[in-house]
Structure formats: C-alpha cells, structure tokens
Scaffold this motif. Structure first.
Motif, PDB file in Angstrom:
ATOM      1  N   ALA A  72      51.291  22.443  35.973  1.00 38.28           N
ATOM      2  CA  ALA A  72      50.742  21.876  37.216  1.00 38.28           C
ATOM      3  C   ALA A  72      49.245  21.622  37.074  1.00 38.28           C
ATOM      4  CB  ALA A  72      51.018  22.813  38.385  1.00 38.28           C
ATOM      5  N   GLU A  73      48.547  22.533  36.409  1.00 39.41           N
ATOM      6  CA  GLU A  73      47.106  22.359  36.195  1.00 39.41           C
ATOM      7  C   GLU A  73      46.841  21.125  35.329  1.00 39.41           C
ATOM      8  OE1 GLU A  73      43.293  24.668  34.231  1.00 39.41           O
ATOM      9  OE2 GLU A  73      45.272  25.556  34.049  1.00 39.41           O
ATOM     10  N   THR A  74      47.608  20.960  34.271  1.00 40.85           N
ATOM     11  CA  THR A  74      47.444  19.802  33.399  1.00 40.85           C
ATOM     12  C   THR A  74      47.738  18.508  34.151  1.00 40.85           C
ATOM     13  OG1 THR A  74      48.048  21.131  31.480  1.00 40.85           O
ATOM     14  CG2 THR A  74      48.202  18.749  31.237  1.00 40.85           C
ATOM     15  N   ASP A  75      48.794  18.522  34.943  1.00 40.97           N
ATOM     16  CA  ASP A  75      49.137  17.333  35.730  1.00 40.97           C
ATOM     17  C   ASP A  75      48.034  16.981  36.724  1.00 40.97           C
ATOM     18  OD1 ASP A  75      51.502  17.251  34.348  1.00 40.97           O
ATOM     19  OD2 ASP A  75      52.711  18.114  35.975  1.00 40.97           O
ATOM     20  N   LEU A  76      47.455  17.993  37.356  1.00 44.88           N
ATOM     21  CA  LEU A  76      46.355  17.763  38.297  1.00 44.88           C
ATOM     22  C   LEU A  76      45.169  17.116  37.587  1.00 44.88           C
ATOM     23  CD1 LEU A  76      45.098  18.637  41.239  1.00 44.88           C
ATOM     24  CD2 LEU A  76      43.907  20.281  39.793  1.00 44.88           C
ATOM     25  N   LYS A  77      44.798  17.659  36.455  1.00 45.62           N
ATOM     26  CA  LYS A  77      43.655  17.111  35.711  1.00 45.62           C
ATOM     27  C   LYS A  77      43.917  15.667  35.285  1.00 45.62           C
ATOM     28  CE  LYS A  77      41.822  21.388  33.764  1.00 45.62           C
ATOM     29  NZ  LYS A  77      41.636  22.138  32.512  1.00 45.62           N
TER      30      LYS A  77
ATOM     31  N   LEU B  68      37.941  19.547  39.516  1.00 51.55           N
ATOM     32  CA  LEU B  68      39.174  19.703  38.761  1.00 51.55           C
ATOM     33  C   LEU B  68      39.258  21.066  38.086  1.00 51.55           C
ATOM     34  CD1 LEU B  68      39.474  16.201  37.085  1.00 51.55           C
ATOM     35  CD2 LEU B  68      40.634  17.060  39.102  1.00 51.55           C
ATOM     36  N   LEU B  69      38.144  21.515  37.530  1.00 53.59           N
ATOM     37  CA  LEU B  69      38.156  22.823  36.879  1.00 53.59           C
ATOM     38  C   LEU B  69      38.407  23.936  37.889  1.00 53.59           C
ATOM     39  CD1 LEU B  69      35.213  22.486  34.349  1.00 53.59           C
ATOM     40  CD2 LEU B  69      37.652  22.280  33.927  1.00 53.59           C
ATOM     41  N   GLY B  70      37.774  23.841  39.057  1.00 53.38           N
ATOM     42  CA  GLY B  70      37.972  24.855  40.092  1.00 53.38           C
ATOM     43  C   GLY B  70      39.400  24.884  40.603  1.00 53.38           C
ATOM     44  N   ALA B  71      39.981  23.707  40.798  1.00 53.60           N
ATOM     45  CA  ALA B  71      41.377  23.651  41.263  1.00 53.60           C
ATOM     46  C   ALA B  71      42.321  24.199  40.198  1.00 53.60           C
ATOM     47  CB  ALA B  71      41.748  22.223  41.624  1.00 53.60           C
ATOM     48  N   GLY B  72      42.057  23.875  38.949  1.00 54.01           N
ATOM     49  CA  GLY B  72      42.899  24.382  37.865  1.00 54.01           C
ATOM     50  C   GLY B  72      42.828  25.885  37.734  1.00 54.01           C
ATOM     51  N   ILE B  73      41.617  26.430  37.860  1.00 54.34           N
ATOM     52  CA  ILE B  73      41.440  27.878  37.794  1.00 54.34           C
ATOM     53  C   ILE B  73      42.150  28.545  38.975  1.00 54.34           C
ATOM     54  CG2 ILE B  73      39.698  29.695  38.017  1.00 54.34           C
ATOM     55  CD1 ILE B  73      39.854  28.552  35.263  1.00 54.34           C
ATOM     56  N   ALA B  74      42.104  27.909  40.138  1.00 57.71           N
ATOM     57  CA  ALA B  74      42.806  28.463  41.310  1.00 57.71           C
ATOM     58  C   ALA B  74      44.315  28.489  41.067  1.00 57.71           C
ATOM     59  CB  ALA B  74      42.481  27.639  42.553  1.00 57.71           C
ATOM     60  N   PHE B  75      44.854  27.445  40.444  1.00 59.95           N
ATOM     61  CA  PHE B  75      46.281  27.434  40.091  1.00 59.95           C
ATOM     62  C   PHE B  75      46.608  28.622  39.199  1.00 59.95           C
ATOM     63  CE2 PHE B  75      47.741  22.711  40.457  1.00 59.95           C
ATOM     64  CZ  PHE B  75      47.379  22.709  41.792  1.00 59.95           C
TER      65      PHE B  75
ATOM     66  N   LEU C  28      39.763  36.192  41.180  1.00 60.79           N
ATOM     67  CA  LEU C  28      38.461  35.543  41.022  1.00 60.79           C
ATOM     68  C   LEU C  28      37.655  35.596  42.306  1.00 60.79           C
ATOM     69  CD1 LEU C  28      39.345  32.395  38.915  1.00 60.79           C
ATOM     70  CD2 LEU C  28      38.469  34.586  38.143  1.00 60.79           C
ATOM     71  N   THR C  29      36.350  35.701  42.148  1.00 64.25           N
ATOM     72  CA  THR C  29      35.424  35.713  43.276  1.00 64.25           C
ATOM     73  C   THR C  29      34.589  34.431  43.234  1.00 64.25           C
ATOM     74  OG1 THR C  29      33.701  36.813  41.989  1.00 64.25           O
ATOM     75  CG2 THR C  29      35.276  38.238  43.172  1.00 64.25           C
ATOM     76  N   LYS C  30      33.805  34.224  44.278  1.00 62.40           N
ATOM     77  CA  LYS C  30      32.909  33.067  44.319  1.00 62.40           C
ATOM     78  C   LYS C  30      31.925  33.124  43.149  1.00 62.40           C
ATOM     79  CE  LYS C  30      29.730  30.566  47.371  1.00 62.40           C
ATOM     80  NZ  LYS C  30      29.215  29.818  46.279  1.00 62.40           N
ATOM     81  N   LYS C  31      31.495  34.325  42.802  1.00 59.73           N
ATOM     82  CA  LYS C  31      30.572  34.500  41.681  1.00 59.73           C
ATOM     83  C   LYS C  31      31.208  34.014  40.369  1.00 59.73           C
ATOM     84  CE  LYS C  31      27.849  38.039  39.352  1.00 59.73           C
ATOM     85  NZ  LYS C  31      27.531  39.466  39.279  1.00 59.73           N
ATOM     86  N   ASP C  32      32.490  34.287  40.181  1.00 56.94           N
ATOM     87  CA  ASP C  32      33.196  33.815  38.986  1.00 56.94           C
ATOM     88  C   ASP C  32      33.242  32.297  38.942  1.00 56.94           C
ATOM     89  OD1 ASP C  32      33.820  36.445  38.116  1.00 56.94           O
ATOM     90  OD2 ASP C  32      35.578  36.477  39.430  1.00 56.94           O
ATOM     91  N   LEU C  33      33.531  31.674  40.087  1.00 53.67           N
ATOM     92  CA  LEU C  33      33.602  30.215  40.138  1.00 53.67           C
ATOM     93  C   LEU C  33      32.227  29.582  39.954  1.00 53.67           C
ATOM     94  CD1 LEU C  33      36.173  29.789  43.033  1.00 53.67           C
ATOM     95  CD2 LEU C  33      36.568  29.661  40.568  1.00 53.67           C
ATOM     96  N   ASP C  34      31.188  30.204  40.517  1.00 58.15           N
ATOM     97  CA  ASP C  34      29.824  29.707  40.310  1.00 58.15           C
ATOM     98  C   ASP C  34      29.450  29.778  38.834  1.00 58.15           C
ATOM     99  OD1 ASP C  34      29.516  29.176  42.999  1.00 58.15           O
ATOM    100  OD2 ASP C  34      28.396  31.023  43.426  1.00 58.15           O
TER     101      ASP C  34
END
Length: 170
Positions: free
Chosen positions: A115-120, A97-104, A28-34
């Motif tokens: 882990a993503e579900t637990d974080l959210k 939360l969405l950005g952190a989950g996508i990074a996971f 993923l790039t910054k453009k994807d996260l934006d």
C-alpha cells in the motif's frame, strides 16, 4: 533477531504491541516525523539514475523504521528494501508521501508495504507536476519579468524582489 540500540536511544528490545485486528499500536511521535523531514531535506541531493531519490528516502526514514520494527530485524530489512524502490518527485512535497508511508508502516508494519509503494507511485507524478508548474514556471516567470522591468527602469529593488522570491520558493 534483536536489533542494536542506535544514537536515538530507543529501546530496540521492546517489541511493538500487536492489536487484535492485526495492526500495531503506533509508536512514532511528532519528533520522529520532524526528524524524518529534516533528514529528507539534508539528503535530497542523494540521487542516482537507477532509483532516483530512493537513497534519500532510506536516509530520511531509517530511524523511524528502526523504531517501528523494534525487535524484528527481518521486518526492518524488508521495510528498508521497500524504501529503496524507485522514488522521484519534486523534493518539497515529497515529505507528504514519506510521512504517509511511514504512517502506513507504523500501523501495519510489513503488511502495509504494498500500500505504501502504491501510494508513492500514485502521487509522485501529480505532486511533481503541480509543484513544478507553479514554483518553477509560473512564479519565476511572472516575478522575473517584473523584476527585470524594474531593473531596466533603473530601480535596484527588482534585484532584491527576484532574490527574495527565489529564497522563498527554495
């Protein structure tokens, strides 16, 4: 199984590179996260009483997940079903939360879904509580009372202050 190319013109036949430690090279790039953030802001009103804001999560993250799971239709399906799990917090900090989950998922693919579900789950309540108490209670109460007293004194500036504060909070 192979996934078709979508409008984001990502080569969906190229499989992400798996690293020796079992994780994957991030794609993923910054453009994807934006793009995820923009789609979240557009879809935040998608709400149902079973999963709350989960359909918005799916809409916001679909293209990023599609890029992460290139060439792995089963992995993409599992990731999308994971996004459909219950999600509800104040919309403004939900991007964290969405950005952190996508990074996971970008690093661990399907191995990181729990882990993503637990974080959210762990951060939905605290983020909503902090954001709600500051931006829905504290600031409007203080600024609303100031603007109301200015209006009572005949000063039209109070209306504009109240409007500006509400626009800034939104």
């Amino acid at each position: 199984k192979e996934i078709e190319t979508t409008e984001n013109d990502v080569d969906m036949t190229e499989v992400p590179e798996k690293l020796p430690d079992g994780t994957y090279k991030p794609v993923l790039t910054k453009k994807d996260l934006d793009r995820c953030g923009l789609r979240w802001n557009m879809a935040v009103l998608t709400y149902n009483y079973e999963t709350q804001q989960a359909p918005s999560c799916v809409f916001a993250t679909f293209h990023a997940l599609e890029k992460i799971y290139r060439g792995d239709a089963d992995g993409l399906n599992a990731a999308e079903l994971n996004q459909f799990k219950y999600f509800n917090t104040t919309p403004q900090p939900a991007g964290l939360l969405l950005g952190a989950g996508i990074a996971f998922e970008d690093r661990g693919h399907n191995n990181s879904l729990d882990a993503e579900t637990d974080l959210k789950i762990g951060f939905m309540g605290p983020l909503a509580g902090i954001r709600d108490s500051i931006f829905w209670l504290l600031i409007p109460t203080i600024m609303g009372s100031l603007a109301a007293y200015m209006g009572l004194d005949g000063n039209p500036l109070g209306v504009f202050i109240w409007l500006a504060i509400n626009i800034a909070v939104f």
